[in-house]
Design a protein around this motif. Structure first.
Motif, short mmCIF file in Angstrom:
data_model
loop_
_atom_site.label_atom_id
_atom_site.label_comp_id
_atom_site.label_asym_id
_atom_site.label_seq_id
_atom_site.Cartn_x
_atom_site.Cartn_y
_atom_site.Cartn_z
N LEU B 111 11.69 1.79 15.60
CA LEU B 111 10.29 1.52 15.93
C LEU B 111 9.37 2.17 14.89
CD1 LEU B 111 7.87 0.78 17.79
CD2 LEU B 111 8.32 2.89 19.04
N ILE B 112 9.61 3.43 14.62
CA ILE B 112 8.72 4.18 13.72
C ILE B 112 8.82 3.66 12.29
CG2 ILE B 112 8.25 6.46 12.77
CD1 ILE B 112 7.35 5.97 15.71
N ASP B 113 10.02 3.37 11.84
CA ASP B 113 10.17 2.88 10.47
C ASP B 113 9.54 1.50 10.29
OD1 ASP B 113 11.37 5.25 9.87
OD2 ASP B 113 13.41 4.48 9.80
N LYS B 114 9.66 0.67 11.33
CA LYS B 114 9.02 -0.66 11.25
C LYS B 114 7.50 -0.55 11.36
CE LYS B 114 12.55 -3.93 12.05
NZ LYS B 114 12.59 -5.38 11.83
N LEU B 115 7.06 0.40 12.16
CA LEU B 115 5.61 0.62 12.27
C LEU B 115 5.06 1.07 10.92
CD1 LEU B 115 3.05 0.91 14.09
CD2 LEU B 115 3.77 3.28 14.50
N GLU B 117 6.21 0.46 7.99
CA GLU B 117 6.18 -0.70 7.09
C GLU B 117 5.00 -1.62 7.42
OE1 GLU B 117 9.81 -2.90 7.28
OE2 GLU B 117 9.13 -4.45 5.88
N PHE B 118 4.83 -1.88 8.73
CA PHE B 118 3.72 -2.75 9.17
C PHE B 118 2.38 -2.19 8.70
CE2 PHE B 118 0.61 -3.51 12.70
CZ PHE B 118 0.38 -4.86 12.44
N LEU B 119 2.26 -0.87 8.71
CA LEU B 119 0.99 -0.24 8.34
C LEU B 119 0.82 -0.12 6.82
CD1 LEU B 119 0.94 2.59 11.06
CD2 LEU B 119 -0.33 0.41 11.09
N GLY B 120 1.87 -0.48 6.07
CA GLY B 120 1.79 -0.40 4.62
C GLY B 120 2.09 1.00 4.09
N PHE B 121 2.94 1.73 4.78
CA PHE B 121 3.35 3.07 4.36
C PHE B 121 2.16 3.97 4.03
CE2 PHE B 121 6.78 0.09 3.16
CZ PHE B 121 7.79 0.58 3.97
N PRO B 122 1.32 4.20 5.02
CA PRO B 122 0.14 5.04 4.78
C PRO B 122 0.56 6.47 4.46
CG PRO B 122 0.45 4.72 7.12
CD PRO B 122 1.45 3.83 6.44
N ARG B 123 -0.19 7.14 3.60
CA ARG B 123 0.18 8.50 3.21
C ARG B 123 -0.57 9.56 4.00
NH1 ARG B 123 0.29 9.40 -2.73
NH2 ARG B 123 1.46 11.20 -1.93
N TYR B 124 -1.71 9.20 4.58
CA TYR B 124 -2.49 10.19 5.33
C TYR B 124 -2.95 9.63 6.66
CZ TYR B 124 -2.54 12.19 0.69
OH TYR B 124 -2.15 12.70 -0.51
N ASP B 125 -3.00 10.48 7.67
CA ASP B 125 -3.50 10.06 8.97
C ASP B 125 -5.04 10.09 8.95
OD1 ASP B 125 -4.56 12.55 9.61
OD2 ASP B 125 -3.08 13.02 11.13
N PRO B 126 -5.68 9.66 10.05
CA PRO B 126 -7.14 9.57 10.03
C PRO B 126 -7.84 10.92 9.83
CG PRO B 126 -6.25 8.31 11.86
CD PRO B 126 -5.12 9.11 11.29
N HIS B 127 -7.12 12.02 10.00
CA HIS B 127 -7.74 13.33 9.78
C HIS B 127 -7.46 13.85 8.38
CE1 HIS B 127 -6.61 13.02 14.13
NE2 HIS B 127 -7.89 13.18 14.22
#
Ligand code: MN
Ligand code: MN
Ligand code: MN
Ligand code: MN
Lengths: 220, 220
Positions: B111-115, B117-127
């Motif tokens: 789930l997490i690895d596919k998520l 990928e879906f998000l485009g491998f973001p490097r930083y969270d919203p904070h």
DNA sequence: GTTTTAATTTAGATTTGCCTAAAAAAATAT
DNA sequence: ATATTTTTTTAGGCAAATCTAAATTAAAAC
């Protein structure tokens, strides 16, 4: 709205699915949840004090209106997550259920409503089951004539158009009544007769004339 | 990999965040998790038998390499969900944390690895915090000279370039050492001196010459 | 170096959710 | 109708995660 434990939610959802055929029994529910009858009895007492089920010792149980409302909230979460997993994360249809079993217990209403919007308000999950809307309204599968039921599709008898004595005698002999779960195993085009299998019984054959008068809903 | 309870995961994550300043104490952890010291002691014994923490009575605790690995898995889940909530579901940055606290305990790796990928491998969270990758690698904030630290940005002293006796005397008088948490309150361009605030102490002023020799990392 | 205070651990309970084994009730068969 | 089988409930217990109160150890103050 109060907060319920994962365990309570699993019980409520299981009762919802089982109670389509009337009262749910202790053993049925224990089998469904892979737990022991004694555990079911314990939980039923607890859910009764929380007014989520009607329950009297030895008499089985059904959801109260509150219980049903909660069940539909959980089913909505489950099916929206299944849709998300299949549609957005490209899980195959047979992998989504296990993961959704966990995700369905995250209880933020805002999360689910925003997810629904993000997904474009889908009406069916990857298995074709209807998704309840934000108010808990769920599409009731419309009735179809037994003649038109696809092969191997589980269904529940919901109506019989001819209610003559002769008809009822035949039905009772075949052990078919309102609520009977069945599926069609074979269709014979020669005389339109059907080989059907009743839940937990061996197969039997019925005539096209009989089938024309029986109406069913798809079973979940 | 074994499966850990929500409670165990919350403890592991909290220790990870607290142990940047050395050993974690019972009271610290109890405060962080809004629980009681006695409960912390119980859990530490349990996590010790599972080889997730180093712990000896009265001596505080730190994560083992296994514990750290687990912490990074949980933090990865948390931050990916925060990103999803903000980016895809349009939650505001201050709403994401509470929901991610629940979602982070759904433990499917796929789930997490596919998520991710879906998000485009973001490097930083919203904070702005870095998201560990699928192997548990996390960007370590690189060290910056105290002179270059932005105003009001919490940081931890990690290195002092001049280690002369005079320098160390001054540092110890100012109560600054490796691991000291501080932030800059004002910068005076006239002489490059800085008004800094040490964690849980009142503000003090240091010269530019001193600041030039102090290096910090951003604090989380 | 005592004494006092603060931090930590232990002892003993509680709640939730589950279990096994035995008892009781209901359903089925003779 | 009675006996047998099946279902359901009760009784008693266990593990996880929490708590309060008391005891112990370590740290700080004098
Ligand atoms: Mn499913
Ligand atoms: Mn489904
Ligand atoms: Mn967060
Ligand atoms: Mn964050």
């Amino acid at each position: 709205m109060l907060n319920y434990s994962t365990s309570e939610e699993n019980y409520i959802k299981a009762i919802y699915h089982l109670q389509k055929e009337g009262t749910v029994t202790t053993n049925e529910l224990a089998a469904e949840l892979s737990t022991r009858p004694a555990s079911v009895t314990d939980m039923m007492k607890k859910l009764r004090t929380k007014k989520l089920v009607h329950y009297e010792a030895y008499k089985g149980f059904r959801l109260t209106p509150e219980g049903r409302k909660l069940a539909l909230i959980i089913i909505r979460r489950h099916r929206l997550w299944e849709f998300f997993l299949a549609e957005k994360l490209k899980f195959s249809w047979d992998e989504v259920h296990a993961v959704a079993e966990d995700l369905e217990h995250v209880s933020s209403k805002k999360l689910i409503d925003k997810l629904d919007e993000f997904l474009g308000f889908p009406r069916y999950d990857p298995h074709g089951d209807p998704i309840p809307d934000a108010n808990g309204k769920i599409e009731t599968s419309k009735q179809v004539c037994l003649i038109d039921l696809p092969l191997n599709k589980a269904a529940v008898v919901c109506y019989v158009s001819d209610q003559s004595t002769e008809m009822l005698e035949l039905l009772s002999h075949k052990k078919i009544g309102i609520g009977t779960r069945l599926e069609i195993k074979k269709k014979f085009s020669f005389d339109q007769s059907l080989e059907i299998k009743l839940r937990q019984q061996s197969a039997t054959t019925i005539s096209g004339d009989l089938a024309k008068n029986i109406f069913v809903k798809y079973d979940e």
